[in-house]
Design a protein around this motif. Structure first.
Motif, mmCIF file in Angstrom:
data_model
loop_
_atom_site.group_PDB
_atom_site.id
_atom_site.type_symbol
_atom_site.label_atom_id
_atom_site.label_comp_id
_atom_site.label_asym_id
_atom_site.label_seq_id
_atom_site.Cartn_x
_atom_site.Cartn_y
_atom_site.Cartn_z
ATOM 1 N N ALA A 1 1.927 2.875 4.447
ATOM 2 C CA ALA A 1 1.511 3.619 3.762
ATOM 3 C C ALA A 1 2.524 4.243 2.903
ATOM 4 O O ALA A 1 2.561 4.777 1.859
ATOM 5 C CB ALA A 1 0.540 4.607 4.276
ATOM 6 N N LYS A 2 3.756 4.175 3.318
ATOM 7 C CA LYS A 2 4.761 5.061 2.811
ATOM 8 C C LYS A 2 5.807 3.692 1.895
ATOM 9 O O LYS A 2 6.706 4.160 1.237
ATOM 10 C CB LYS A 2 5.792 5.601 3.643
ATOM 11 N N LYS B 1 2.091 -1.386 0.728
ATOM 12 C CA LYS B 1 1.750 -0.160 0.957
ATOM 13 C C LYS B 1 -0.039 0.112 0.724
ATOM 14 O O LYS B 1 -0.550 0.879 1.632
ATOM 15 C CB LYS B 1 1.978 0.702 -0.365
ATOM 16 N N VAL B 2 -0.624 -1.201 0.033
ATOM 17 C CA VAL B 2 -2.166 -1.103 0.034
ATOM 18 C C VAL B 2 -2.172 -1.542 1.557
ATOM 19 O O VAL B 2 -3.409 -0.993 2.425
ATOM 20 C CB VAL B 2 -2.678 -2.209 -0.741
ATOM 21 N N LYS B 3 -1.755 -2.531 2.323
ATOM 22 C CA LYS B 3 -1.922 -2.895 3.781
ATOM 23 C C LYS B 3 -1.749 -1.673 4.797
ATOM 24 O O LYS B 3 -2.528 -1.492 5.452
ATOM 25 C CB LYS B 3 -1.063 -4.130 3.890
ATOM 26 N N GLY B 4 -0.738 -0.987 4.396
ATOM 27 C CA GLY B 4 -0.531 0.335 5.418
ATOM 28 C C GLY B 4 -1.599 1.245 5.061
ATOM 29 O O GLY B 4 -2.118 1.773 6.307
ATOM 30 N N GLU B 5 -1.967 1.464 3.994
ATOM 31 C CA GLU B 5 -3.055 2.526 3.892
ATOM 32 C C GLU B 5 -4.512 1.989 4.342
ATOM 33 O O GLU B 5 -5.061 2.634 4.954
ATOM 34 C CB GLU B 5 -3.330 2.627 2.297
ATOM 35 N N MET B 6 -4.805 0.840 4.339
ATOM 36 C CA MET B 6 -5.873 0.127 4.845
ATOM 37 C C MET B 6 -5.841 0.289 6.588
ATOM 38 O O MET B 6 -6.658 0.750 7.058
ATOM 39 C CB MET B 6 -5.806 -1.359 4.626
ATOM 40 N N GLU B 7 -4.505 -0.025 7.081
ATOM 41 C CA GLU B 7 -4.198 0.252 8.452
ATOM 42 C C GLU B 7 -4.685 1.562 9.181
ATOM 43 O O GLU B 7 -5.332 1.768 9.861
ATOM 44 C CB GLU B 7 -3.120 -0.155 8.978
#
Length: 221
Positions: free
Chosen positions: A121-122, A129-135
């Protein structure tokens, strides 16, 4: 004694990895029913399959049917296929997160989703970033059992033509040979391996929640 009456949900069964996962679950005697939620049919006739052809961006409207023991989320698009960032995020973030929220509210015990190596997300890279926010959003649901798979470049032949990706995969076949030690996680991974790892994780205990590509490969072999 292992159960032989489980129900699984697959999101993305018309895709490369999702299709391989479906094939394996259809031949797995532990599973009695496989619910598919997608825009188009997989065009497979099998008594185990229960297909729901819907707009995945409106998944919440189908909450009553979104019940199972396990959810396997194989949803994902590409920048070439979906160049608009807003629409891209609605798919790669919106669908998995909506699925997680509906699944949790329906008492689903296990949620397994495919993300990507380098997701954060960072990150300053939009895709990562999108994948990290999804996680992060999936983990907020606090499933009893949740796994986030972070594969590197996924090999295999897709139905749609992706020339740039095809060339990159050819190059990676050579590069893979020099990726050793801590760099092994960057090697290309077969979609069959990811599918096998997802099924193994659904039916076994594993200490880690986020699983990088080299460990996915070990689980799926």
């Amino acid at each position: 004694m292992k159960r032989k009456d489980k129900t699984a949900i697959i999101l993305g069964a018309t895709g490369l990895t999702g299709g391989l996962l479906l094939d394996r679950l259809l031949h797995d005697e532990r599973y009695e029913k496989i619910k598919l939620f997608s825009r188009s049919s997989v065009k497979i006739s099998n008594p185990k399959i229960e297909e729901h052809l819907i707009d995945l961006l409106k998944l919440e409207e189908h909450k009553a049917n979104f019940t199972a023991d396990e959810v396997f989320c194989c949803i994902g698009t590409t920048k070439k296929k979906t160049p608009d960032n807003e629409i891209y995020k609605k798919i790669d973030y919106g669908i998995p997160v909506a699925a997680a929220k509906v699944a949790k509210s329906n008492g689903v015990n296990t949620f397994i989703v495919i993300s990507a190596l380098g997701a954060s997300a960072k990150s300053t890279v939009f895709y990562n970033k999108v994948k990290g926010e999804m996680e992060d959003a999936v983990l907020e649901q606090k499933f009893p059992k949740v796994f986030i798979l972070q594969p590197s470049l996924i090999g295999g032949e897709r139905l749609e033509k992706r020339t740039g990706e095809w060339i990159f995969k050819k190059v990676m076949k050579v590069v893979d040979l020099v990726l050793v030690g801590s760099l092994k996680k960057y090697r290309t991974i077969a979609p069959e391996t990811i599918a096998e790892a997802m099924i193994w994780l659904a039916n076994n205990e594993y200490a880690q929640t986020k699983i990088e590509s080299d460990k996915i490969k070990a689980l799926g072999q």
